[in-house]
Design a protein around this motif. Structure first.
Motif, mmCIF file in Angstrom:
data_model
loop_
_atom_site.group_PDB
_atom_site.id
_atom_site.type_symbol
_atom_site.label_atom_id
_atom_site.label_comp_id
_atom_site.label_asym_id
_atom_site.label_seq_id
_atom_site.Cartn_x
_atom_site.Cartn_y
_atom_site.Cartn_z
ATOM 1 N N LEU A 47 0.812 -1.214 0.000
ATOM 2 C CA LEU A 47 0.000 0.000 0.000
ATOM 3 C C LEU A 47 0.847 1.265 0.000
ATOM 4 O O LEU A 47 0.343 2.356 -0.324
ATOM 5 C CB LEU A 47 -0.949 -0.005 1.199
ATOM 6 N N THR A 55 -0.080 -4.200 -5.244
ATOM 7 C CA THR A 55 -1.271 -3.475 -4.794
ATOM 8 C C THR A 55 -2.322 -3.347 -5.889
ATOM 9 O O THR A 55 -3.496 -3.107 -5.605
ATOM 10 C CB THR A 55 -0.884 -2.082 -4.263
ATOM 11 N N ASP A 155 -1.823 5.619 3.290
ATOM 12 C CA ASP A 155 -1.488 4.666 2.241
ATOM 13 C C ASP A 155 -2.373 4.908 1.023
ATOM 14 O O ASP A 155 -3.161 5.859 0.968
ATOM 15 C CB ASP A 155 -1.588 3.221 2.753
#
Length: 214
Positions: A47, A55, A155
């Motif tokens: 993240l 991700t 994030d």
């Protein structure tokens, strides 16, 4: 009994969990377990852009978060069909809401349920509590945390306002469907009132008393 507190980033989950622990003496467990779980640490690195294109994989990230919870299954199983209480800061519904919001496909919720409750055998919660925090308020809290603490850098999920909006909408759809058990929606801006509403609902919920929506 297993009660999960759900909501978007900055919704106030930790505040409500802390209040419920004070009121009930419940055990508390927070997901993701970044300090103790390898899958959670890998998810955190992804993240923050440290794991290449991991991700970008909705299923890959969801699997890491699921494996984090599987690592705590021994703890969770102690409260399965029990009158003793554990309060969770996020649980399986979080994975379902965020995954379906990222994909813009509600069918991901059932995939998550099959993975976590089915394949991994995690216990179904007795009550799921959704904090209905406005997205703008939640975002301002996340920004304030980041400004006050350099270790709390937002994030990829936290900084995506559109994702947060879609995730809150996904949570509401889950609650409307009584997804994997009963739900309670509370306004978290008054923590005492929200905690009292949860306590009142707990008195009416028996362990494993699940209207298992799909």
């Amino acid at each position: 009994m297993i009660v999960s507190i759900e909501g978007i980033d900055g919704a106030g989950k930790n505040t409500l969990v802390t209040e419920l622990r004070k009121r009930t003496g419940a055990e508390v467990l927070c997901f993701p377990r970044y300090n103790t779980s390898l899958p959670a640490r890998l998810a955190a690195r992804a993240l923050h852009g440290e794991m290449g294109d991991l991700t970008d994989s909705i299923h890959g990230m969801a699997t890491l978060f699921a494996l984090d919870r599987y690592g705590a299954r021994d703890v969770l199983d102690r409260f399965r069909d029990s009158t003793e209480l554990i309060v969770l800061d996020r649980y399986v519904a979080s994975n379902a809401a965020y995954s379906s919001a990222r994909a813009e496909d509600l069918s991901l919720c059932d995939w998550v349920a099959d993975l976590e409750f089915g394949e991994l055998g995690l216990p179904v919660p007795d009550l799921q509590v959704l904090l209905d925090t406005p997205v703008e308020l939640a975002a301002s809290r996340a920004e304030s945390r980041e400004a006050a603490d350099s270790s709390r850098t937002r994030d990829r999920y936290e900084s995506d306002l559109g994702l947060q909006e879609r995730t809150l909408a996904a949570y509401h759809r889950l609650a409307d469907r009584s997804w994997r058990g009963p739900w309670l929606i509370v306004d978290p801006r008054d923590t005492g009132e929200a905690a009292a509403a949860v306590e009142s609902r707990l008195g009416a919920v028996r362990p494993h008393d699940h209207a298992r929506g799909s």
